[in-house]
Design a protein around this motif. Sequence first.
Motif, short mmCIF file in Angstrom:
data_model
loop_
_atom_site.label_atom_id
_atom_site.label_comp_id
_atom_site.label_asym_id
_atom_site.label_seq_id
_atom_site.Cartn_x
_atom_site.Cartn_y
_atom_site.Cartn_z
N TYR A 1 -7.64 2.45 -3.75
CA TYR A 1 -7.34 3.50 -2.79
C TYR A 1 -8.55 4.42 -2.67
O TYR A 1 -8.98 5.03 -3.65
N GLU B 1 -11.32 0.68 -10.89
CA GLU B 1 -10.10 1.37 -11.29
C GLU B 1 -9.09 1.23 -10.16
O GLU B 1 -8.92 2.12 -9.33
N ALA B 2 -8.43 0.10 -10.15
CA ALA B 2 -7.58 -0.27 -9.04
C ALA B 2 -6.13 -0.42 -9.50
O ALA B 2 -5.83 -0.45 -10.69
N GLU B 3 -5.25 -0.52 -8.54
CA GLU B 3 -3.83 -0.70 -8.80
C GLU B 3 -3.48 -2.17 -8.67
O GLU B 3 -3.85 -2.82 -7.69
N THR B 4 -2.76 -2.70 -9.65
CA THR B 4 -2.31 -4.09 -9.61
C THR B 4 -0.81 -4.12 -9.42
O THR B 4 -0.07 -3.40 -10.09
N VAL B 5 -0.36 -4.94 -8.48
CA VAL B 5 1.08 -5.06 -8.21
C VAL B 5 1.51 -6.51 -8.37
O VAL B 5 0.75 -7.45 -8.09
N HIS C 1 0.83 -1.21 0.00
CA HIS C 1 0.00 0.00 0.00
C HIS C 1 0.87 1.26 0.00
O HIS C 1 0.66 2.20 0.77
N HIS C 2 1.88 1.24 -0.89
CA HIS C 2 2.77 2.37 -1.13
C HIS C 2 3.74 2.64 0.02
O HIS C 2 4.40 3.68 0.04
N THR D 1 -4.41 -6.81 -6.13
CA THR D 1 -5.14 -5.62 -6.59
C THR D 1 -5.61 -4.81 -5.40
O THR D 1 -6.15 -5.36 -4.44
N THR D 2 -5.43 -3.48 -5.48
CA THR D 2 -5.78 -2.60 -4.38
C THR D 2 -6.53 -1.37 -4.88
O THR D 2 -6.14 -0.77 -5.89
N SER E 1 -0.42 -11.72 -8.97
CA SER E 1 -0.54 -10.30 -8.67
C SER E 1 -1.58 -10.07 -7.58
O SER E 1 -2.33 -10.99 -7.21
N ASP F 1 -8.37 -3.47 -0.05
CA ASP F 1 -7.47 -4.41 -0.69
C ASP F 1 -8.28 -5.58 -1.26
O ASP F 1 -8.87 -6.36 -0.51
#
Length: 396
Positions: free
Chosen positions: A167, A334-338, A144-145, A164-165, A162, A321
């Motif tokens: 924010y 519209e999430a962030e995938t890491v 989470h950054h 997905t989060t 992966s 999360d």
Amino acid sequence: MSVAKHFADRTAAAPEVFSARVLSGMSDPFLEVAEAAGANVFQSRPFLEQFERHMLAGSRKLVLVGVTDAAGKPIAVFPFVRLKKFGVTRLEAVDFDVTDYFAPAYFRDAALSADDTAKLWRTVARSVPGVHAIAFKKLPRQLHHKPHALSGADFLKPMAASATTLYLRDASGKPTQNMNPAALARKLKKSAKVLQKHGPLTFTEATSKQDTDELLEALLAFRTARFQELGRQDALLDPNVVAFYRALACKEGKASVGRVFALRSADEIVAVTYGYAYRKTFTLIAPAITPKKEYQPGSPGLVAMFKTLEWCQQHDFDVFDLSVGSLSYKSRFEAETVELYEYQQALSPLGLIVVAEAALRRRIRRLALKYPELRSTLEKLRRMRWGWAGDKPADA
């Protein structure tokens, strides 16, 4: 520029000196530092206490390694399990299919350089005698950054998996444009149109042991039906895992880490959501929907997801999360995938078995991604405790 090199180039500070010791257990004062500084539910005291109680038996032991700098100041805590598998005594990161991430608690703002991270890792690996290998998986570069103890590592291997989060709030603390109350209300209204035809919708949280037991029984029934339909096994249905999740859920008279929600159409439970609420982060753990076909066109899983997001906004959470896996429903947000990483290290010739096992597991994982039609066969291999970071079907 690679992420690891980015972290390595950030500082040119003098080389670090580290010391590590095995902590005396959950009562060790070192953990108070971790509890105060950490925001990772999978390394929180409630989580580790119940993990030790319900997931470990026999010779399997929780091993917590604390790391200090040259001045004796705490820097990090690494949670492991000491176990014997395939005849090899090893240290594995706390997992057993109930942990989504391995992100060792870290008590500084800036990540260590690659060289210092490697030195820290060597110190940790040497701190537990009598093991032949040490291994972890499901490690994000940051959680989470925020950096963790291994964010600067340049020895990691991609898992072909992966996480997905979402924010919910920006750096200033304001709701993000796509997750603000008005945006969520619009999405909820649109997604609920079909389901509302069966009756008025209500969304409630379990607030007593009786409520919790009722909703967990519904969740288990839903997931049992779903995985039977898929011809797959569900780790959540293991009795030890069920007991673990139940223990983390609703505590009478006080807030608990585990939260359980129900979406009802009239009086019928059509979706259940289980997640962790810890600090400012909500982690989705086990969503499930009714197997009754008449409700499924109304996407009860998606409606329950938006309802849970709405609850998180109302209770000032910063992060939602969606956890490990790449199921299609996650693309709706519209999430962030890491990317997630793993690492295995042999500490003796016997430990090479662990490294070879991991190489085979990675190959199985990539085959499953490349040839979905083989998933069922490969799933049988996965359940031989080789495991990979799998998906958690929401059936949204």
